[in-house]
Design a protein around this motif. Structure first.
Motif, short mmCIF file in Angstrom:
data_model
loop_
_atom_site.label_atom_id
_atom_site.label_comp_id
_atom_site.label_asym_id
_atom_site.label_seq_id
_atom_site.Cartn_x
_atom_site.Cartn_y
_atom_site.Cartn_z
N VAL A 54 3.89 58.66 12.41
CA VAL A 54 2.90 58.93 11.53
C VAL A 54 2.02 57.87 11.41
CG1 VAL A 54 4.36 60.19 9.73
CG2 VAL A 54 3.97 57.93 9.47
N GLN A 55 0.55 58.28 11.35
CA GLN A 55 -0.45 57.22 11.31
C GLN A 55 -0.61 56.79 9.95
OE1 GLN A 55 -4.18 58.45 12.82
NE2 GLN A 55 -5.17 56.81 12.10
N LEU A 56 -0.51 55.31 9.84
CA LEU A 56 -0.58 54.77 8.58
C LEU A 56 -2.04 54.27 8.26
CD1 LEU A 56 2.85 52.50 8.89
CD2 LEU A 56 2.45 54.79 7.67
N LEU A 57 -2.67 53.65 9.20
CA LEU A 57 -3.94 53.13 9.00
C LEU A 57 -4.97 54.03 9.65
CD1 LEU A 57 -2.86 49.43 9.24
CD2 LEU A 57 -3.09 50.57 7.29
N GLU A 58 -6.19 53.78 8.97
CA GLU A 58 -7.26 54.18 9.90
C GLU A 58 -8.17 52.75 10.14
OE1 GLU A 58 -9.56 56.89 7.27
OE2 GLU A 58 -7.79 58.36 7.33
N ARG A 59 -8.34 52.48 11.45
CA ARG A 59 -8.90 51.43 11.90
C ARG A 59 -10.51 51.62 12.20
NH1 ARG A 59 -3.69 52.09 13.52
NH2 ARG A 59 -2.05 50.16 13.44
N THR A 61 -14.31 49.29 13.02
CA THR A 61 -14.66 47.93 13.23
C THR A 61 -15.03 46.96 12.12
OG1 THR A 61 -17.02 48.72 13.54
CG2 THR A 61 -15.64 48.63 15.73
N ARG A 62 -14.90 47.66 10.99
CA ARG A 62 -15.42 46.94 9.71
C ARG A 62 -14.54 46.72 8.96
NH1 ARG A 62 -21.63 48.82 7.99
NH2 ARG A 62 -21.45 46.45 7.06
N LYS A 63 -13.61 47.82 8.78
CA LYS A 63 -12.65 47.80 7.77
C LYS A 63 -11.33 48.40 8.19
CE LYS A 63 -14.64 51.42 5.23
NZ LYS A 63 -15.43 51.57 3.80
N VAL A 64 -10.31 48.35 7.30
CA VAL A 64 -8.96 49.08 7.23
C VAL A 64 -8.68 49.83 6.16
CG1 VAL A 64 -6.41 48.70 7.68
CG2 VAL A 64 -8.06 47.22 8.71
N LEU A 65 -8.51 51.20 6.26
CA LEU A 65 -8.12 51.97 5.30
C LEU A 65 -6.57 52.65 5.52
CD1 LEU A 65 -11.38 54.18 4.79
CD2 LEU A 65 -10.76 52.16 3.53
N LEU A 66 -6.05 52.96 4.24
CA LEU A 66 -4.83 53.44 4.37
C LEU A 66 -5.02 54.99 4.58
CD1 LEU A 66 -2.72 51.78 1.39
CD2 LEU A 66 -2.36 51.51 4.07
N SER A 67 -4.14 55.40 5.49
CA SER A 67 -4.20 56.92 5.61
C SER A 67 -3.47 57.73 4.38
CB SER A 67 -3.44 57.52 6.88
OG SER A 67 -2.00 57.18 6.78
N PRO A 68 -3.62 58.78 4.29
CA PRO A 68 -2.63 59.51 2.96
C PRO A 68 -1.16 59.14 3.24
CG PRO A 68 -4.23 61.31 3.86
CD PRO A 68 -4.25 59.76 4.79
N ALA A 69 -0.68 59.24 4.40
CA ALA A 69 0.49 58.81 4.70
C ALA A 69 1.00 57.31 4.33
CB ALA A 69 1.08 59.32 5.89
N GLY A 70 0.04 56.47 4.75
CA GLY A 70 0.08 55.23 4.61
C GLY A 70 0.37 54.81 3.09
N GLU A 71 -0.48 55.74 2.22
CA GLU A 71 -0.59 55.30 0.71
C GLU A 71 0.89 55.53 0.25
OE1 GLU A 71 -3.58 57.36 -0.75
OE2 GLU A 71 -5.37 56.17 -0.08
#
Length: 329
Positions: A54-59, A61-71
Motif C-alpha cells: 500500500v502507499q503510505l505517503l504522498e510525496r 517537492t514541498r511537503k509530505v502527506l499521509l495517504s488514507p491508508a497511511g493515516e
C-alpha cells in the motif's frame, strides 16, 4: 484462480521510520528525531510500502502527506511500537532480581513458625518482591511446583522427587511433649526406645510430620500395633489433646515455643544424642530460570534463621552446624 499475494513481514526499523514521518510530516525532521540519515529513512519507508503493498505517503517537492491508508496504518504502527517498548521494559524488570511475583508454597507444620522470619526478611531486604504464600500439604505443593502454579517451596526434606532441587536450610530436633506429671516431663536424656510403649498422638494422614514421627518410632523399635491416635488435623489441636492427658506427641523445636506457651499443663522433654530430627529446605524446579535468585534467598534465610533453635546447614557441604538458642523444658 486469482493468486494470493504474500505480505512480507515489516521490520521494527521500518515501522519506526514510518511513525516518525507520520508524526513530523517531514523527512529531515523525522530522520533527526530517530537518529537515521535521511536516505536511510526514505528507503525504510519505501521498503515498508512495498512489504505491505500500500502507499503510505504522498510525496511532493514541498511537503509530505499521509495517504488514507497511511493515516490508518500510522495508528497501528504506533501501537506496535508502544507494545514493543512495554515488552522491553518488562524484560528489563524481569532481569532485576527479587522483583515481581514469587509464589511460595509452605507446609502447615512449618508455616506458623518460620513465616514470621521469612516475611520479615522479604520486607526488609527485598521490598520489591511480591511474595504470595500458599499453605498446603507436601503432595499438593509438589503438584503445584511441577505445574508452574508455585515457584518455590518451603518444606521438610528429603523429597526424592525427580526434577526438584533442594536447597537445605537447617536441621531441627524433635522434642517430646507431655502432660504435667508425666514421667518423662522435663527430662533431657530421653532414650528413643521410650517411644516403644508411649500412647502417641499424631497428625492425620497426608502430613509429612506424621510420616516422620512414625519413622522415628519404627527406628526406636515401636511395633505397628502400638496404640497411635490420629485425630488431629494440626499441631495446635495435637498439643491440646496432650494437655488433656490423652497421650504424648512429637514436635519440631521451631514449633515448641508457639504451641506449648498457651498451656501451663504442657511440658517438653529432650532426647539423648543423637536426637531424632528433620531437615527443612527450599525446593525449586531443577534448572529454574530464577535459580540464582532462589539460591541467594536460601543463603539469606540461613542467616536470618540462626537465632532459631536449629542447626543451620552449610549450603555447599550440606553439613549442619551448632544449634541456635535453646528451648526451655
Amino acid at each position: 484462480m486469482i493468486p494470493v499475494r504474500r505480505v512480507k513481514q515489516p521490520s521494527l526499523s521500518q515501522l519506526r521510520a514510518f511513525a516518525a514521518v507520520a508524526e513530523h510530516l517531514h523527512f529531515r525532521d523525522a530522520a533527526a528525531a530517530i537518529g537515521m540519515s535521511q536516505p536511510a529513512l526514505s528507503g525504510a519507508v519505501s521498503a515498508l510500502e512495498e512489504a505491505l503493498g500500500v502507499q503510505l505517503l504522498e510525496r511532493t517537492t514541498r511537503k509530505v502527506l499521509l495517504s488514507p491508508a497511511g493515516e490508518r496504518l500510522a495508528v497501528r504502527a504506533h501501537a506496535v511500537l508502544d507494545a514493543v517498548g512495554e515488552l522491553m521494559e518488562e524484560a528489563e524488570a524481569a532481569q532485576a532480581p527479587f522483583t515481581g511475583v514469587l509464589r511460595l508454597g509452605v507446609i502447615p507444620t512449618v508455616a506458623p513458625y518460620l513465616l514470621p522470619t521469612v516475611l520479615r526478611l522479604v520486607h526488609t531486604r527485598y521490598p520489591e518482591l511480591d511474595l504470595q504464600v500458599h499453605e498446603e500439604q507436601t503432595s499438593s505443593l509438589l503438584e503445584g511446583l511441577a505445574a508452574g502454579r508455585l515457584d518455590l517451596l518451603l518444606l521438610a526434606v528429603p523429597l526424592g522427587v525427580p526434577g526438584v532441587t533442594e536447597l537445605p536450610l537447617f536441621d531441627e530436633d524433635f522434642v517430646l511433649v507431655t502432660p504435667e506429671g508425666h514421667p518423662l516431663a522435663g527430662r533431657g536424656d530421653i532414650p528413643r526406645e521410650a517411644l516403644k510403649e508411649l500412647k502417641l498422638l499424631l497428625l492425620d494422614e497426608g502430613h509429612c510430620l506424621r510420616d516422620q514421627a512414625l519413622d522415628i518410632c519404627r527406628e526406636a523399635g515401636r511395633t505397628e500395633g502400638a496404640p497411635v491416635t490420629t485425630t488431629a488435623a494440626g499441631l495446635s489441636t495435637l498439643v491440646q489433646l496432650v494437655a488433656g492427658g490423652l497421650g504424648v506427641t512429637l514436635l519440631p523445636r521451631t514449633a515448641v515455643k508457639v504451641e506449648t506457651a498457651r498451656d501451663s499443663a504442657l511440658f517438653t522433654g529432650s532426647f539423648a544424642e543423637p536426637a531424632p530430627s528433620r531437615r527443612v529446605a527450599l525446593a525449586m524446579r531443577t534448572g529454574a530460570a530464577r535459580q540464582s535468585e532462589f539460591e541467594e534467598l536460601a543463603g539469606s534465610l540461613r542467616d536470618a534463621m540462626r537465632r532459631l533453635p536449629v542447626r543451620i546447614v552449610d549450603g555447599e557441604t550440606g553439613e549442619a552446624g551448632e544449634p541456635g538458642e535453646a528451648i526451655p523444658s
